[in-house]
Design a protein around this motif. Sequence first.
Motif, PDB file in Angstrom:
ATOM      1  N   GLU A  18    -102.537  91.062  26.558  1.00 44.19           N
ATOM      2  CA  GLU A  18    -103.373  91.230  27.499  1.00 44.19           C
ATOM      3  C   GLU A  18    -103.043  92.061  28.795  1.00 44.19           C
ATOM      4  OE1 GLU A  18    -106.674  88.681  29.943  1.00 44.19           O
ATOM      5  OE2 GLU A  18    -106.114  87.850  27.900  1.00 44.19           O
ATOM      6  N   SER A  19    -101.977  91.744  29.210  1.00 41.84           N
ATOM      7  CA  SER A  19    -101.337  92.235  30.481  1.00 41.84           C
ATOM      8  C   SER A  19    -100.961  93.734  30.042  1.00 41.84           C
ATOM      9  CB  SER A  19     -99.883  91.346  30.824  1.00 41.84           C
ATOM     10  OG  SER A  19    -100.544  90.023  31.210  1.00 41.84           O
ATOM     11  N   LEU A  20    -100.323  93.929  29.096  1.00 43.36           N
ATOM     12  CA  LEU A  20     -99.944  95.102  28.412  1.00 43.36           C
ATOM     13  C   LEU A  20    -101.128  96.105  28.369  1.00 43.36           C
ATOM     14  CD1 LEU A  20     -97.665  96.980  27.570  1.00 43.36           C
ATOM     15  CD2 LEU A  20     -97.933  96.143  25.358  1.00 43.36           C
ATOM     16  N   GLN A  21    -102.107  95.790  27.797  1.00 46.22           N
ATOM     17  CA  GLN A  21    -103.576  96.612  27.723  1.00 46.22           C
ATOM     18  C   GLN A  21    -103.983  96.850  28.891  1.00 46.22           C
ATOM     19  OE1 GLN A  21    -104.985  93.893  24.692  1.00 46.22           O
ATOM     20  NE2 GLN A  21    -104.919  95.489  23.003  1.00 46.22           N
ATOM     21  N   ILE A  45     -91.917 102.665  26.706  1.00 46.76           N
ATOM     22  CA  ILE A  45     -93.509 103.572  27.043  1.00 46.76           C
ATOM     23  C   ILE A  45     -92.875 104.771  27.798  1.00 46.76           C
ATOM     24  CG2 ILE A  45     -95.496 103.249  28.577  1.00 46.76           C
ATOM     25  CD1 ILE A  45     -95.099 100.258  28.837  1.00 46.76           C
ATOM     26  N   VAL A  46     -93.533 105.863  27.280  1.00 51.48           N
ATOM     27  CA  VAL A  46     -93.137 106.961  27.753  1.00 51.48           C
ATOM     28  C   VAL A  46     -94.335 107.916  28.254  1.00 51.48           C
ATOM     29  CG1 VAL A  46     -91.132 107.434  26.292  1.00 51.48           C
ATOM     30  CG2 VAL A  46     -93.322 108.228  25.495  1.00 51.48           C
ATOM     31  N   ASP A  47     -94.232 109.060  28.780  1.00 55.22           N
ATOM     32  CA  ASP A  47     -95.325 109.933  29.228  1.00 55.22           C
ATOM     33  C   ASP A  47     -95.466 111.152  28.199  1.00 55.22           C
ATOM     34  OD1 ASP A  47     -96.229 111.053  32.149  1.00 55.22           O
ATOM     35  OD2 ASP A  47     -96.503 112.331  30.378  1.00 55.22           O
ATOM     36  N   GLY A 102     -96.673  91.728  35.272  1.00 61.23           N
ATOM     37  CA  GLY A 102     -95.778  91.150  34.830  1.00 61.23           C
ATOM     38  C   GLY A 102     -94.536  91.574  34.076  1.00 61.23           C
ATOM     39  N   PHE A 103     -94.343  92.967  33.996  1.00 58.67           N
ATOM     40  CA  PHE A 103     -93.153  93.632  33.412  1.00 58.67           C
ATOM     41  C   PHE A 103     -92.280  94.217  34.568  1.00 58.67           C
ATOM     42  CE2 PHE A 103     -96.778  94.036  30.221  1.00 58.67           C
ATOM     43  CZ  PHE A 103     -96.219  93.888  29.172  1.00 58.67           C
ATOM     44  N   ILE A 104     -91.109  94.216  34.091  1.00 60.61           N
ATOM     45  CA  ILE A 104     -89.982  94.560  34.614  1.00 60.61           C
ATOM     46  C   ILE A 104     -89.249  95.627  34.215  1.00 60.61           C
ATOM     47  CG2 ILE A 104     -89.622  92.542  36.127  1.00 60.61           C
ATOM     48  CD1 ILE A 104     -87.149  91.963  34.029  1.00 60.61           C
ATOM     49  N   GLN A 105     -88.652  96.576  34.724  1.00 58.83           N
ATOM     50  CA  GLN A 105     -87.748  97.728  34.214  1.00 58.83           C
ATOM     51  C   GLN A 105     -86.421  96.981  33.965  1.00 58.83           C
ATOM     52  OE1 GLN A 105     -85.660 101.823  35.579  1.00 58.83           O
ATOM     53  NE2 GLN A 105     -88.121 101.757  35.746  1.00 58.83           N
ATOM     54  N   HIS A 144     -87.940 101.504  29.115  1.00 54.39           N
ATOM     55  CA  HIS A 144     -88.035  99.967  28.427  1.00 54.39           C
ATOM     56  C   HIS A 144     -88.545  98.990  29.309  1.00 54.39           C
ATOM     57  CE1 HIS A 144     -86.435  97.052  25.772  1.00 54.39           C
ATOM     58  NE2 HIS A 144     -86.327  96.270  26.806  1.00 54.39           N
ATOM     59  N   TYR A 145     -89.624  98.439  29.220  1.00 52.46           N
ATOM     60  CA  TYR A 145     -90.243  97.271  29.916  1.00 52.46           C
ATOM     61  C   TYR A 145     -90.454  96.086  29.239  1.00 52.46           C
ATOM     62  CZ  TYR A 145     -91.191 100.535  33.564  1.00 52.46           C
ATOM     63  OH  TYR A 145     -90.958 101.556  34.490  1.00 52.46           O
ATOM     64  N   ARG A 146     -89.933  94.734  30.048  1.00 49.17           N
ATOM     65  CA  ARG A 146     -89.749  93.600  29.441  1.00 49.17           C
ATOM     66  C   ARG A 146     -90.985  92.601  30.172  1.00 49.17           C
ATOM     67  NH1 ARG A 146     -86.623  89.194  27.620  1.00 49.17           N
ATOM     68  NH2 ARG A 146     -87.866  87.362  28.248  1.00 49.17           N
ATOM     69  N   TYR A 147     -91.722  91.979  29.451  1.00 47.14           N
ATOM     70  CA  TYR A 147     -92.874  91.106  30.022  1.00 47.14           C
ATOM     71  C   TYR A 147     -91.986  89.657  30.367  1.00 47.14           C
ATOM     72  CZ  TYR A 147     -96.999  88.538  31.006  1.00 47.14           C
ATOM     73  OH  TYR A 147     -97.831  87.759  31.410  1.00 47.14           O
ATOM     74  N   VAL A 148     -92.106  89.146  31.712  1.00 47.65           N
ATOM     75  CA  VAL A 148     -91.745  87.935  32.181  1.00 47.65           C
ATOM     76  C   VAL A 148     -92.648  87.339  32.699  1.00 47.65           C
ATOM     77  CG1 VAL A 148     -89.286  88.660  32.348  1.00 47.65           C
ATOM     78  CG2 VAL A 148     -90.696  88.997  34.345  1.00 47.65           C
TER      79      VAL A 148
END
Length: 244
Positions: A79-82, A152-154, A181-184, A202-206
Amino acid sequence: MPVSYLSKRLSPYVRVAAIIVVAALLILAGARVQSWRTYGPRSRLLTLVNPWNPVSETGYTARLVEIEDGFQVDRACAESLQKMLADCRTAGRNVVITDAYRSVDDQLVLHDVRVQSLVDGGLSPEQAEMQVARTIAAPGRSEHELGLAVDIVDGENPETDKTQAETPTGQWLAANSWKYGFIQRYPDGAEEITGYDWHPWHYRYVGEDVARNIYSLGITLEEYLSLFYSDEAQVEIDQTSSYG
Ligand SMILES: [Zn+2]
């Protein structure tokens, strides 16, 4: 002795240094209290996977759902990613996911294909392995196997390389991802801590609280965990946590 007298006697440099130290301590104390209050036992969202911590030793099981273009992530971050992708697009960015969850077999194929391409280019197998290890995790040691990491890219510059940091999407994500909620996960200059070169894609959910703390402190996940969970074994994660 009056405080005003003391402060006049201190050099400006000492006073500035003292203010910085006190501010840092307050931020750390606030982050720590917030972390305890929010999470209690360590959430599965904070599962650490890196070259020294394989997925197999974490007890983690991904709970997958599809997001877009056939990519899957753990449902804890879907949900957060979307929402992040939607807001990024609303802000006029051409944001594209190039990878999300990978099985161990996916990781094996990705790794071996990259090694073979370097061997075909003239490197020895040992040299190729060493070079690939800086950018691609060995099978069983990739965060992508958790379903909590996304590349995730452009869309105008879909390269997974350092130029991604300069794209409109890369800049938007670097400034805003923590709000979702994502960090590089692999920042510039932290190669010795994370085990990987800078990965601005590269992003990681925490989770939002931890992401805010990590972003505001300017640290890595490894450093955050050693600050707030140093007395806890890496493998002791709470699989029943309501936070994912
Ligand atoms: Zn990645």
